[in-house]
Scaffold this motif. Structure first.
Motif, PDB file in Angstrom:
ATOM      1  N   PRO A  18       2.343 -12.112  11.726  1.00 50.31           N
ATOM      2  CA  PRO A  18       1.642 -13.129  12.532  1.00 50.31           C
ATOM      3  C   PRO A  18       2.404 -14.447  12.625  1.00 50.31           C
ATOM      4  CG  PRO A  18       0.590 -12.815  10.381  1.00 50.31           C
ATOM      5  CD  PRO A  18       1.613 -11.736  10.518  1.00 50.31           C
ATOM      6  N   LEU A  19       3.253 -14.741  11.640  1.00 48.62           N
ATOM      7  CA  LEU A  19       4.025 -15.988  11.641  1.00 48.62           C
ATOM      8  C   LEU A  19       5.496 -15.741  11.907  1.00 48.62           C
ATOM      9  CD1 LEU A  19       2.339 -17.764   8.590  1.00 48.62           C
ATOM     10  CD2 LEU A  19       1.779 -17.976  11.021  1.00 48.62           C
ATOM     11  N   GLY A  20       5.807 -14.612  12.520  1.00 48.05           N
ATOM     12  CA  GLY A  20       7.194 -14.262  12.782  1.00 48.05           C
ATOM     13  C   GLY A  20       7.731 -13.321  11.733  1.00 48.05           C
ATOM     14  N   GLY A  21       8.916 -12.794  11.988  1.00 45.89           N
ATOM     15  CA  GLY A  21       9.491 -11.846  11.047  1.00 45.89           C
ATOM     16  C   GLY A  21       8.815 -10.486  11.117  1.00 45.89           C
ATOM     17  N   CYS A  22       9.058  -9.671  10.112  1.00 48.02           N
ATOM     18  CA  CYS A  22       8.545  -8.297  10.076  1.00 48.02           C
ATOM     19  C   CYS A  22       7.608  -8.133   8.892  1.00 48.02           C
ATOM     20  CB  CYS A  22       9.707  -7.316   9.972  1.00 48.02           C
ATOM     21  SG  CYS A  22       9.212  -5.602  10.111  1.00 48.02           S
ATOM     22  N   LEU A  23       6.558  -7.347   9.068  1.00 42.67           N
ATOM     23  CA  LEU A  23       5.560  -7.112   8.016  1.00 42.67           C
ATOM     24  C   LEU A  23       5.415  -5.607   7.815  1.00 42.67           C
ATOM     25  CD1 LEU A  23       3.253  -7.991   6.110  1.00 42.67           C
ATOM     26  CD2 LEU A  23       1.718  -7.912   8.092  1.00 42.67           C
ATOM     27  N   ALA A  24       5.730  -5.140   6.588  1.00 42.76           N
ATOM     28  CA  ALA A  24       5.520  -3.737   6.206  1.00 42.76           C
ATOM     29  C   ALA A  24       4.319  -3.677   5.284  1.00 42.76           C
ATOM     30  CB  ALA A  24       6.760  -3.177   5.509  1.00 42.76           C
ATOM     31  N   GLN A  25       3.399  -2.763   5.581  1.00 40.36           N
ATOM     32  CA  GLN A  25       2.181  -2.644   4.779  1.00 40.36           C
ATOM     33  C   GLN A  25       1.977  -1.185   4.346  1.00 40.36           C
ATOM     34  OE1 GLN A  25      -0.923  -4.431   7.287  1.00 40.36           O
ATOM     35  NE2 GLN A  25      -0.942  -6.157   5.867  1.00 40.36           N
ATOM     36  N   LEU A  26       1.706  -1.021   3.065  1.00 38.65           N
ATOM     37  CA  LEU A  26       1.386   0.287   2.506  1.00 38.65           C
ATOM     38  C   LEU A  26      -0.055   0.268   2.014  1.00 38.65           C
ATOM     39  CD1 LEU A  26       1.935   3.109   1.320  1.00 38.65           C
ATOM     40  CD2 LEU A  26       2.917   1.967  -0.696  1.00 38.65           C
ATOM     41  N   ARG A  27      -0.869   1.156   2.571  1.00 39.10           N
ATOM     42  CA  ARG A  27      -2.267   1.290   2.157  1.00 39.10           C
ATOM     43  C   ARG A  27      -2.464   2.668   1.535  1.00 39.10           C
ATOM     44  NH1 ARG A  27      -5.780  -2.487   4.602  1.00 39.10           N
ATOM     45  NH2 ARG A  27      -4.732  -3.782   6.190  1.00 39.10           N
ATOM     46  N   VAL A  28      -3.095   2.695   0.367  1.00 44.98           N
ATOM     47  CA  VAL A  28      -3.427   3.944  -0.303  1.00 44.98           C
ATOM     48  C   VAL A  28      -4.928   3.920  -0.585  1.00 44.98           C
ATOM     49  CG1 VAL A  28      -3.019   5.453  -2.266  1.00 44.98           C
ATOM     50  CG2 VAL A  28      -1.142   4.075  -1.346  1.00 44.98           C
ATOM     51  N   GLU A  29      -5.657   4.820   0.047  1.00 45.08           N
ATOM     52  CA  GLU A  29      -7.099   4.894  -0.142  1.00 45.08           C
ATOM     53  C   GLU A  29      -7.423   5.717  -1.389  1.00 45.08           C
ATOM     54  OE1 GLU A  29      -8.637   6.573   3.410  1.00 45.08           O
ATOM     55  OE2 GLU A  29      -8.083   4.849   4.671  1.00 45.08           O
ATOM     56  N   PRO A  30      -8.565   5.431  -2.025  1.00 44.49           N
ATOM     57  CA  PRO A  30      -8.935   6.193  -3.217  1.00 44.49           C
ATOM     58  C   PRO A  30      -9.243   7.652  -2.875  1.00 44.49           C
ATOM     59  CG  PRO A  30     -10.739   4.754  -2.542  1.00 44.49           C
ATOM     60  CD  PRO A  30      -9.562   4.397  -1.692  1.00 44.49           C
ATOM     61  N   ALA A  31      -9.060   8.534  -3.842  1.00 46.03           N
ATOM     62  CA  ALA A  31      -9.317   9.966  -3.623  1.00 46.03           C
ATOM     63  C   ALA A  31     -10.801  10.216  -3.452  1.00 46.03           C
ATOM     64  CB  ALA A  31      -8.777  10.768  -4.800  1.00 46.03           C
TER      65      ALA A  31
END
Length: 359
Positions: free
Chosen positions: A346-359
């Motif tokens: 949102p403020l420039g640059g690149c954003l990598a996001q890792l989401r792991v949901e519970p089993a």
């Protein structure tokens, strides 16, 4: 020790093979609950209808309905026991079922001798003997088929796990040299040019290799262990980039025990450095965040570099291997519970996001 005649023991082994495996509950659960073959029910009841017709023709009219009704109850019991054996097949269970069937047969023999005339009694006993033989033979055949099915399924799962493990090792092997080649290339250039940054760079790279390479031989790492490897990597990059690189790390301590495939976080950080920090002119900031959410875990790596192009150019050979391999290894470990996204921040640059949901 119970005594048994050799001839009887040989006959028993010939009629009732004892090589059936006793599966543990974990093995049965892993093999899955294959459905009972419904066509077997139709086959059995067709045979029962044929036998009932023979009873109706051969037996006295006043006893035929009783025998047919009793045969139906017996058949239902046999089918119920067959389904139980299907769920948990073992020679111990089928031997117990055969003993019960034998007792029922003896009861039928005595009942036939007391209720029927001699000729009819002999016919009834012969029919009961044939039914007992076919029943026990069918149970053994059913169990042998079921055991073969379960063993085949377990073998298939073991081969699939082995293939997944080998694939994970291959993917991991593709990731590790990427950072090393880049660092060695910079180090070689500095050595040739007698750059004073070469010695600190070599020391930092040696510390990184000594601390992190043993970790990558494991199937999974905690976020805390991975974060330690990331700090060693950033020390190497700090020696390479100097004051241009600013690092901010804010990872919830509660997240340190979360297990991930090795080098997932390191790959995200390396991607941000190579494609966000290095191309930027002047000072660049890398920020690593980790949060324990109500619906799982969120890890993000952001940079303030040029960001993703609106229309990406064709990738050079080998570029993007780290992220694609990370997605594959996350899918192997978590299935659809893990998602790895890459977008402009949102403020420039690149954003990598890792989401792991519970089993």
């Amino acid at each position: 020790m119970a005594f048994e005649f050799p001839l009887l023991a040989r006959f028993k082994r010939w009629c009732m093979p004892q090589d059936l495996q006793a599966f543990a509950p974990e093995q049965l659960a892993r093999a899955g609950d294959q459905p009972w073959p419904r066509q077997l029910d139709r086959y059995v009841f067709i045979q029962y209808a044929a036998i009932s017709t023979a009873f109706f023709v051969l037996m006295p009219r006043h006893l035929a309905p009783v025998l047919i009704g009793g045969g139906l109850l017996l058949l239902l019991g046999i089918m119920a026991e067959s389904r139980r054996l299907w769920r948990d097949p073992s020679s111990k269970r089928v031997n117990a079922a055969i003993r019960v069937a034998g007792l029922i047969y003896m009861a039928g023999v005595f009942a036939s001798a007391g209720l029927l005339e001699k000729a009819h009694s002999v016919a009834a006993i012969v029919v009961l003997a044939v039914l007992l033989f076919f029943c026990t033979s069918a149970w053994w055949g059913l169990l042998m088929f079921r055991q073969t099915q379960i063993k085949g399924r377990l073998r298939e799962l073991e081969e699939r796990d082995l293939q997944s493990a080998l694939q994970a090792q291959l993917l991991q092997a593709q990731i590790q040299p990427h950072f090393l080649f880049n660092s060695l290339a910079s180090l070689g250039h500095w050595v040739r040019s007698q750059d004073p940054r070469a010695a600190p760079m070599l020391e930092a790279l040696t510390a990184y290799l000594r601390a992190t390479l043993p970790l990558f031989n494991r199937e999974q790492l905690s976020v805390g262990e991975e974060l330690a490897a990331v700090r060693e990597y950033l020390a190497v990059m700090q020696a390479r980039l100097g004051e241009r690189l600013k690092v901010e790390i804010d990872v919830d301590p509660a997240l340190h025990e979360q297990l991930l495939p090795p080098a997932i976080l390191l790959t995200l950080v390396e991607n941000a450095i190579e494609h966000g920090v290095v191309p930027k002119l002047g000072e660049a900031t890398l920020r690593i965040e980790g949060r324990q959410l109500k619906k799982g875990v969120l890890i993000s790596v952001a940079d303030d570099g040029p960001g993703l192009p609106e229309q990406p150019a064709p990738q050079a050979p080998g570029r993007g291997v780290g992220l694609s391999n990370s997605r594959l290894r996350l899918a192997q470990r978590f299935g659809e519970r893990a998602r790895l996204s890459l977008e402009n921040g949102p403020l420039g640059g690149c954003l990598a996001q890792l989401r792991v949901e519970p089993a």
